[in-house]
Design a protein around this motif. Structure first.
Motif, PDB file in Angstrom:
ATOM      1  N   ASP A  59       0.818  -1.188   0.000  1.00  0.00           N
ATOM      2  CA  ASP A  59       0.000   0.000   0.000  1.00  0.00           C
ATOM      3  C   ASP A  59       0.847   1.229   0.000  1.00  0.00           C
ATOM      4  O   ASP A  59       1.881   1.322   0.617  1.00  0.00           O
ATOM      5  CB  ASP A  59      -0.923   0.000   1.241  1.00  0.00           C
ATOM      6  CG  ASP A  59      -1.913  -1.137   1.181  1.00  0.00           C
ATOM      7  OD1 ASP A  59      -2.488  -1.456   2.222  1.00  0.00           O
ATOM      8  OD2 ASP A  59      -2.108  -1.712   0.089  1.00  0.00           O
ATOM      9  N   GLU A  60       0.324   2.238  -0.647  1.00  0.00           N
ATOM     10  CA  GLU A  60       1.057   3.499  -0.671  1.00  0.00           C
ATOM     11  C   GLU A  60       0.970   4.195   0.667  1.00  0.00           C
ATOM     12  O   GLU A  60       1.834   4.981   1.019  1.00  0.00           O
ATOM     13  CB  GLU A  60       0.499   4.406  -1.777  1.00  0.00           C
ATOM     14  CG  GLU A  60       0.734   3.860  -3.165  1.00  0.00           C
ATOM     15  CD  GLU A  60       0.163   4.778  -4.228  1.00  0.00           C
ATOM     16  OE1 GLU A  60      -0.399   5.808  -3.843  1.00  0.00           O
ATOM     17  OE2 GLU A  60       0.282   4.464  -5.418  1.00  0.00           O
ATOM     18  N   GLY A  61      -0.090   3.954   1.401  1.00  0.00           N
ATOM     19  CA  GLY A  61      -0.210   4.620   2.677  1.00  0.00           C
ATOM     20  C   GLY A  61       0.847   4.225   3.646  1.00  0.00           C
ATOM     21  O   GLY A  61       1.154   4.944   4.563  1.00  0.00           O
ATOM     22  N   GLY A  62       1.456   3.060   3.465  1.00  0.00           N
ATOM     23  CA  GLY A  62       2.486   2.653   4.373  1.00  0.00           C
ATOM     24  C   GLY A  62       3.748   3.419   4.236  1.00  0.00           C
ATOM     25  O   GLY A  62       4.606   3.357   5.067  1.00  0.00           O
ATOM     26  N   ALA A  63       3.921   4.185   3.180  1.00  0.00           N
ATOM     27  CA  ALA A  63       5.167   4.907   2.953  1.00  0.00           C
ATOM     28  C   ALA A  63       5.397   5.991   3.970  1.00  0.00           C
ATOM     29  O   ALA A  63       6.501   6.438   4.175  1.00  0.00           O
ATOM     30  CB  ALA A  63       5.171   5.493   1.538  1.00  0.00           C
ATOM     31  N   GLU A  64       4.281   6.478   4.618  1.00  0.00           N
ATOM     32  CA  GLU A  64       4.422   7.553   5.581  1.00  0.00           C
ATOM     33  C   GLU A  64       4.622   7.032   6.989  1.00  0.00           C
ATOM     34  O   GLU A  64       4.748   7.811   7.911  1.00  0.00           O
ATOM     35  CB  GLU A  64       3.182   8.458   5.515  1.00  0.00           C
ATOM     36  CG  GLU A  64       3.021   9.171   4.170  1.00  0.00           C
ATOM     37  CD  GLU A  64       1.816  10.071   4.160  1.00  0.00           C
ATOM     38  OE1 GLU A  64       1.072  10.076   5.179  1.00  0.00           O
ATOM     39  OE2 GLU A  64       1.592  10.758   3.157  1.00  0.00           O
ATOM     40  N   GLY A  65       4.629   5.739   7.195  1.00  0.00           N
ATOM     41  CA  GLY A  65       4.832   5.181   8.512  1.00  0.00           C
ATOM     42  C   GLY A  65       3.513   4.941   9.225  1.00  0.00           C
ATOM     43  O   GLY A  65       2.432   5.338   8.764  1.00  0.00           O
ATOM     44  N   PRO A  66       3.552   4.295  10.375  1.00  0.00           N
ATOM     45  CA  PRO A  66       2.328   3.963  11.109  1.00  0.00           C
ATOM     46  C   PRO A  66       1.683   5.192  11.711  1.00  0.00           C
ATOM     47  O   PRO A  66       2.316   6.222  11.918  1.00  0.00           O
ATOM     48  CB  PRO A  66       2.831   2.998  12.185  1.00  0.00           C
ATOM     49  CG  PRO A  66       4.244   3.404  12.410  1.00  0.00           C
ATOM     50  CD  PRO A  66       4.753   3.835  11.056  1.00  0.00           C
ATOM     51  N   CYS A  67       0.406   5.060  12.029  1.00  0.00           N
ATOM     52  CA  CYS A  67      -0.332   6.149  12.667  1.00  0.00           C
ATOM     53  C   CYS A  67      -1.238   5.558  13.744  1.00  0.00           C
ATOM     54  O   CYS A  67      -1.422   4.341  13.854  1.00  0.00           O
ATOM     55  CB  CYS A  67      -1.129   6.958  11.648  1.00  0.00           C
ATOM     56  SG  CYS A  67      -2.275   5.964  10.677  1.00  0.00           S
ATOM     57  N   LEU A  68      -1.870   6.445  14.524  1.00  0.00           N
ATOM     58  CA  LEU A  68      -2.665   5.995  15.659  1.00  0.00           C
ATOM     59  C   LEU A  68      -3.918   5.253  15.221  1.00  0.00           C
ATOM     60  O   LEU A  68      -4.466   4.453  15.987  1.00  0.00           O
ATOM     61  CB  LEU A  68      -3.040   7.202  16.525  1.00  0.00           C
ATOM     62  CG  LEU A  68      -1.870   7.861  17.276  1.00  0.00           C
ATOM     63  CD1 LEU A  68      -2.359   9.090  18.022  1.00  0.00           C
ATOM     64  CD2 LEU A  68      -1.243   6.869  18.249  1.00  0.00           C
TER      65      LEU A  68
ATOM     66  N   SER B 267      -6.078  14.077  14.670  1.00  0.00           N
ATOM     67  CA  SER B 267      -4.807  13.746  14.015  1.00  0.00           C
ATOM     68  C   SER B 267      -3.693  14.635  14.551  1.00  0.00           C
ATOM     69  O   SER B 267      -3.930  15.776  14.981  1.00  0.00           O
ATOM     70  CB  SER B 267      -4.931  13.920  12.499  1.00  0.00           C
ATOM     71  OG  SER B 267      -5.259  15.267  12.184  1.00  0.00           O
ATOM     72  N   TYR B 268      -2.461  14.092  14.505  1.00  0.00           N
ATOM     73  CA  TYR B 268      -1.278  14.811  14.976  1.00  0.00           C
ATOM     74  C   TYR B 268      -0.245  14.843  13.860  1.00  0.00           C
ATOM     75  O   TYR B 268      -0.457  14.296  12.764  1.00  0.00           O
ATOM     76  CB  TYR B 268      -0.688  14.136  16.222  1.00  0.00           C
ATOM     77  CG  TYR B 268      -1.638  14.064  17.391  1.00  0.00           C
ATOM     78  CD1 TYR B 268      -1.697  15.077  18.343  1.00  0.00           C
ATOM     79  CD2 TYR B 268      -2.488  12.970  17.546  1.00  0.00           C
ATOM     80  CE1 TYR B 268      -2.563  15.005  19.414  1.00  0.00           C
ATOM     81  CE2 TYR B 268      -3.365  12.892  18.607  1.00  0.00           C
ATOM     82  CZ  TYR B 268      -3.409  13.911  19.554  1.00  0.00           C
ATOM     83  OH  TYR B 268      -4.265  13.835  20.613  1.00  0.00           O
TER      84      TYR B 268
ATOM     85  N   GLU C 263       2.518  10.788  15.785  1.00  0.00           N
ATOM     86  CA  GLU C 263       1.727   9.562  15.680  1.00  0.00           C
ATOM     87  C   GLU C 263       2.629   8.331  15.550  1.00  0.00           C
ATOM     88  O   GLU C 263       2.348   7.275  16.136  1.00  0.00           O
ATOM     89  CB  GLU C 263       0.775   9.664  14.481  1.00  0.00           C
ATOM     90  CG  GLU C 263      -0.281  10.746  14.654  1.00  0.00           C
ATOM     91  CD  GLU C 263      -1.526  10.458  13.831  1.00  0.00           C
ATOM     92  OE1 GLU C 263      -1.641   9.336  13.308  1.00  0.00           O
ATOM     93  OE2 GLU C 263      -2.381  11.350  13.735  1.00  0.00           O
ATOM     94  N   GLN C 264       3.698   8.447  14.790  1.00  0.00           N
ATOM     95  CA  GLN C 264       4.613   7.314  14.645  1.00  0.00           C
ATOM     96  C   GLN C 264       5.233   6.945  15.990  1.00  0.00           C
ATOM     97  O   GLN C 264       5.343   5.761  16.343  1.00  0.00           O
ATOM     98  CB  GLN C 264       5.706   7.650  13.636  1.00  0.00           C
ATOM     99  CG  GLN C 264       5.220   7.768  12.212  1.00  0.00           C
ATOM    100  CD  GLN C 264       6.313   8.195  11.253  1.00  0.00           C
ATOM    101  OE1 GLN C 264       7.492   8.073  11.574  1.00  0.00           O
ATOM    102  NE2 GLN C 264       5.931   8.706  10.093  1.00  0.00           N
TER     103      GLN C 264
END
Length: 443
Positions: free
Chosen positions: A307-316, A343-344, A349-350
Motif C-alpha cells: 500500500d502506498e499509505g504505508g510509505a508515511e509510517g504507522p499512525c494511531l 490527528s497529529y 503519531e509514529q
C-alpha cells in the motif's frame, strides 16, 4: 597547504647563512657592498690625507676601515649610518650613507630613531655640500653665482637622503605586509583544518546518530513481527494435535508474518546495496535512506505491504489492528481512549504507535499470557499513552516460546519520546506487573 604556506615552508630558516645572515646570498651581497664601499672610501682617503697633511697610506687605511663597516648593515644599521655621518666631512662614504639609510628605513626600528638619523644625515650632507660648493665658487673652480650655493646644497642633500629613505620605508612596509599576509594565510589554513576536523567529527556523529536511528527502526520493524511469529509457533506446537483447524490458522499467520518480515528486510538491505554501489554519496546518505525505508516498511499492514499509505509510517488509527495482532497471538489486551480523537503530526503519531508496539512486544517476551491494558488520552496540548500488564500466569502455553531480549526496547522508546520533547517513564507496578507511560507534546 596553500601556495603561500608552501613558499613559506620552503624558504631557508633563519640562521642558515653564516653569522647573523639568514641566507648565503644576503652575506654575499653585504660583503660585495662592503668591498665596493671600502674601495670608494680608500680612494677618497688619498685626497683626505693630502688635505689633512697626513700620510696617504693612513688616509687609505682609514677609508678602507670606514667603508668596510657597511658589512654590518643588517646587524647594526644605526652604527653604519653614524659612521657615514662621521666620515661625511672628509667627503667619503657616500655609498655607505645611501645603503645605510635604506637599510635603516627598511628595518623594524622605531620611526623616531629613523627620523632622527635621517635628519642628521640630511643636515650633515647639506653642510658638507654647502662648504664644498662655497669653496669651489670662492676659488674660481665653479663659476656659478652665490645664489646657486644654497640651492645646490639643498638639492644634493635631498637627492642623497630622500630616495634611499623613501625606498627603505616602502620595502619595509611591503615586507611587513607580506609577513602579515603570510601569517594570516597560515592562520586561515589552521582554521580551515580545524573546521575540517570539526566537520568530520560532526559527520561521524551524524552517521552514528543515523545508525542508531536505523537500528531502532529495524528493531521496531522486525522484533514485533518475529515475536508474534515465535508466540504463534509455540501455540501451534501446543494445539497441533488438539485443534488442527486452529493450528492451520496459526501456521498461516506465521507464514504471512515471516514473508512480510523478509520483504521488509530485503527492502532495507536493497537500499544499502544501491547506496554502496553508486559510490556517489557519503555513508550518511544511504543510512538516511535505509532509515526512511525502515520507517516506511514498519508502517505496512500484515496483508497490505504494497500500500502506498504505508510509505508515511504507522499512525494511531492502526492501533486497533496492532492490538488485534497481539490478541490473535493469545494476549488478553484491551484498548481505552480518552478525549476526542484527532490527528497529529506524522512524527508524533509514529512515536506513539512505536511506544505501544514495543510495549506489547515486551509483554510477549517477558509476560506471556498476562492481561494487558492500553490507554490513550487525547489532551489539549499533548497525547498520553500507557501500556500496563498484570503479573503473568505461572503456567502459560506461550511460556515455552523463550523469546530473547536485546535490552534496547525501552532505550529506543525513551529516545523517541525525549527526542520530541516528551516524558517517558517505565518500571514495575506494585501488583507485580510492568507499566510503560509516555507523554508527547502535540505540536
Amino acid at each position: 597547504m596553500t601556495t603561500t604556506g608552501e613558499a613559506h615552508t620552503e624558504a631557508p630558516p633563519p640562521g642558515a647563512g653564516p653569522w647573523w645572515w639568514g641566507r648565503v646570498r644576503s652575506a654575499v651581497l653585504d660583503v660585495s657592498l662592503a668591498v665596493v664601499s671600502a674601495l670608494e672610501c680608500g680612494g677618497e682617503g688619498v685626497r683626505f690625507a693630502r688635505d689633512a697633511g697626513i700620510p696617504e697610506a693612513a688616509g687609505v687605511v682609514f677609508g678602507v676601515l670606514a667603508g668596510s663597516v657597511l658589512v654590518l648593515r643588517r646587524r647594526w644599521p644605526i652604527a653604519v649610518v653614524l659612521v657615514s655621518i662621521a666620515v661625511m666631512p672628509a667627503q667619503m662614504g657616500f655609498l655607505m650613507g645611501i645603503v645605510g639609510l635604506y637599510t635603516l628605513a627598511a628595518s623594524e626600528l622605531p620611526r623616531r630613531i629613523i627620523a632622527s638619523l635621517a635628519g642628521m644625515s640630511f643636515v650633515g650632507m647639506l653642510i658638507v655640500t654647502f662648504v664644498w660648493v662655497r669653496q669651489g665658487v670662492a676659488s674660481g673652480d665653479l663659476t656659478f653665482g652665490d645664489w646657486v650655493v644654497p640651492l645646490a646644497s639643498l638639492t644634493t642633500a635631498l637627492g642623497v637622503t630622500a630616495p634611499p629613505l623613501l625606498l627603505g620605508l616602502y620595502v619595509g612596509a611591503r615586507r611587513r605586509l607580506m609577513e602579515s599576509l603570510r601569517e594570516r594565510a597560515d592562520s586561515l589554513e589552521r582554521e580551515l583544518q580545524l573546521l575540517a576536523e570539526r566537520a568530520e567529527e560532526r559527520a561521524e556523529w551524524a552517521r552514528g546518530e543515523e545508525r542508531t536511528r536505523i537500528a531502532r527502526e529495524m528493531h521496531d520493524v522486525v522484533a514485533h513481527r518475529v515475536s508474534l511469529m515465535v508466540v504463534h509457533a509455540a501455540a501451534l506446537q501446543a494445539v497441533a494435535r488438539k485443534d488442527p483447524e486452529k493450528a492451520v490458522r496459526n501456521a498461516a499467520l506465521v507464514g504471512d508474518m515471516g514473508r512480510q518480515a523478509l520483504t521488509e528486510l530485503r527492502e532495507m538491505l536493497g537500499v544499502l546495496r544501491s547506496g554502496s554501489a553508486e559510490k556517489v554519496q557519503r555513508a550518511v546518505v544511504p543510512l538516511a535512506a535505509v532509515g526512511a525505508a525502515a520507517a516506511a516498511a514498519a508502517g505496512r499492514e500484515m496483508g497490505g505491504g504494497g500500500d502506498e499509505g504505508g510509505a508515511e509510517g504507522p499512525c494511531l488509527s492502526e492501533l486497533d489492528e496492532l492490538i488485534g495482532q497481539s490478541a490473535a497471538a493469545g494476549m488478553a489486551v484491551d484498548l481505552s481512549v480518552e478525549g476526542e480523537w484527532r490527528s497529529y503530526a506524522p512524527e508524533v503519531e509514529q512515536t506513539a504507535y512505536r511506544v505501544v508496539q514495543e510495549a506489547l512486544t515486551n509483554v510477549h517476551k517477558h509476560a506471556a499470557g498476562a492481561k494487558t491494558h492500553v490507554r490513550l488520552a487525547h489532551r489539549v496540548s499533548e497525547i498520553a499513552m500507557q501500556v500496563e500488564n498484570e503479573p503473568p500466569p505461572e503456567v502459560s502455553s506461550a511460556g515455552s516460546a523463550r523469546l530473547p531480549s536485546g535490552g534496547n526496547g525501552l532505550v529506543g522508546m525513551k529516545e523517541r519520546v525525549v527526542g520530541l520533547g516528551g516524558v517517558f517513564v517505565s518500571g514495575p507496578t506494585d501488583a507485580g506487573g510492568f507499566r510503560v507511560s509516555a507523554v508527547i507534546p502535540a505540536a
